[in-house]
Design a protein around this motif. Structure first.
Motif, short mmCIF file in Angstrom:
data_model
loop_
_atom_site.label_atom_id
_atom_site.label_comp_id
_atom_site.label_asym_id
_atom_site.label_seq_id
_atom_site.Cartn_x
_atom_site.Cartn_y
_atom_site.Cartn_z
N UNK A 178 -12.69 11.09 -11.59
CA UNK A 178 -11.83 11.25 -12.85
C UNK A 178 -12.51 10.78 -14.13
N UNK A 211 0.60 9.03 -10.71
CA UNK A 211 -0.29 10.18 -10.29
C UNK A 211 0.43 10.84 -9.05
N UNK A 264 0.29 3.28 -14.20
CA UNK A 264 0.03 4.67 -14.12
C UNK A 264 0.81 5.49 -12.81
N UNK A 291 -3.06 16.00 -6.61
CA UNK A 291 -4.04 17.07 -7.25
C UNK A 291 -3.79 16.96 -8.84
N UNK A 292 -3.39 15.89 -9.39
CA UNK A 292 -3.44 15.61 -10.97
C UNK A 292 -4.17 14.22 -11.10
N UNK A 293 -4.45 14.12 -12.43
CA UNK A 293 -5.04 12.83 -12.99
C UNK A 293 -3.88 11.77 -13.11
N UNK A 294 -4.14 10.44 -12.91
CA UNK A 294 -3.00 9.57 -13.41
C UNK A 294 -2.56 9.64 -15.00
N UNK A 327 -9.31 -2.03 -15.47
CA UNK A 327 -9.51 -2.34 -13.87
C UNK A 327 -8.17 -2.17 -13.35
N UNK A 328 -8.23 -1.20 -12.26
CA UNK A 328 -7.20 -0.56 -11.44
C UNK A 328 -7.00 -1.54 -10.13
N UNK A 329 -5.65 -1.34 -9.65
CA UNK A 329 -5.25 -1.98 -8.36
C UNK A 329 -5.69 -0.66 -7.63
N UNK A 330 -5.25 -1.03 -6.27
CA UNK A 330 -5.70 0.05 -5.07
C UNK A 330 -4.78 1.19 -4.90
N UNK A 331 -3.51 0.76 -5.63
CA UNK A 331 -2.50 2.10 -5.51
C UNK A 331 -1.34 1.86 -4.44
N UNK A 336 -1.11 -1.80 -18.01
CA UNK A 336 -0.46 -0.59 -17.88
C UNK A 336 -0.22 -0.35 -16.42
N UNK A 354 -0.37 3.33 -9.83
CA UNK A 354 -1.41 2.02 -10.08
C UNK A 354 -1.21 1.31 -11.26
N UNK A 374 0.89 -1.12 -0.15
CA UNK A 374 0.15 0.07 -0.22
C UNK A 374 1.03 1.18 0.04
N UNK A 394 -6.15 10.87 -18.66
CA UNK A 394 -7.10 11.54 -17.42
C UNK A 394 -7.27 12.73 -17.57
N UNK A 395 -8.52 13.32 -16.92
CA UNK A 395 -8.70 14.61 -16.84
C UNK A 395 -8.10 15.05 -15.29
N UNK A 420 -9.04 2.50 -1.99
CA UNK A 420 -9.72 1.65 -3.16
C UNK A 420 -9.25 1.88 -4.34
N UNK A 421 -8.34 2.76 -4.55
CA UNK A 421 -8.01 3.01 -5.73
C UNK A 421 -8.86 3.74 -6.88
N UNK A 469 -0.02 7.53 -18.06
CA UNK A 469 0.71 6.49 -18.19
C UNK A 469 2.03 6.62 -18.02
#
Lengths: 112, 116
Positions: free
Chosen positions: B90, A38, A36, A41-44, A101-105, A34, A89, A9, B107-108, B41-42, A46
């Motif tokens: 997002x 992040x 990602x 304050x920003x989007x993820x 589908x993404x992991x929890x980060x 893939x 992620x 985590x 992503x935005x 939760x990602x 690649x």
């Protein structure tokens, strides 16, 4: 339900260390894996991606290792820098769809 | 910059009120997505669209609806907001280019929604 499980985590390493983030999936039919990155304050965005017919892919200091039989893939960051401090992620897209589908980060902190 | 604009970027609302978040893209990408991001939760997929008027549910679609009447716009609606829908939302887009597809989502910047 298809899932992608990510660990750890959170992770703290010294500058120059090699943090490793792991992901495991539960369905064999995925097309892309893939990763990602992040920043707050920003989007993820690649970072690097791999297809299931390739066991390893390297781009700069970032490497993905893929183990199809174990249904696992991992991200290695070589010579990590404080600027690499971010949340990472993993993701996967089921075959025949683009329903990612993404992991929890994993929150990575690289100490100077 | 993939040309994705989300609005509003921040919103505070009360339980029971309707809320609409807008995603606008300038890249003519076929696929558009709405994810929510919550600690622990990602990123979880709410809905996605694979073309104008073509949408499908994600893993956490209950309480949300979407619409896509034009390629460039994808709207997410909370018909009656609840506190559990407090999150960062997002929007993302994806362009399929056959063999050149790299699996990249764009992503935005996110929309922070607080439901009191």
């Amino acid at each position: 339900q298809q899932q992608v499980k990510q660990s750890p985590q959170s992770l703290i390493v010294q500058k120059g260390g090699i943090p490793i983030i792991n992901c495991a999936y539960e369905n064999t039919a995925f097309d892309y894996f893939p990763w990602y990155q992040q920043f707050p304050g920003k989007g993820p965005a690649l970072l690097i991606a791999i297809r299931p017919d390739v066991s390893e892919k390297k781009e700069g200091r970032f490497t993905i290792s893929f183990n199809k039989s174990a249904k696992q893939f991992s991200l290695h960051i070589m010579d990590s820098q404080p600027g690499d401090s971010a949340t990472y992620f993993c993701a996967a897209s089921p075959s025949g769809t683009y329903k990612y589908i993404f992991g929890t980060g994993t929150r990575l902190k690289v100490l100077a | 910059d993939a040309g994705i604009t989300q609005s509003p970027r921040h919103k505070v609302t009360e339980t029971g009120t309707p809320v609409t978040l807008r995603c606008h893209q300038t890249e003519n990408h076929r696929y558009m997505y709405w994810y929510r991001q919550d600690p622990g939760h990602g990123l979880r997929l709410i809905h996605y669209s694979y073309g104008v008027k073509d949408t499908d549910k994600g893993e956490v679609s209950d309480g949300y609806s979407v619409s896509r009447s034009k390629t460039e716009d994808f709207l997410l609606t909370l018909e009656s907001a609840t506190s559990s829908q407090t999150s960062v939302y997002f929007c993302a887009t994806h362009s399929t280019s056959g063999r050149l597809d790299t699996g990249e989502l764009f992503f935005g910047e996110g929309s922070r929604l607080t439901v009191l």
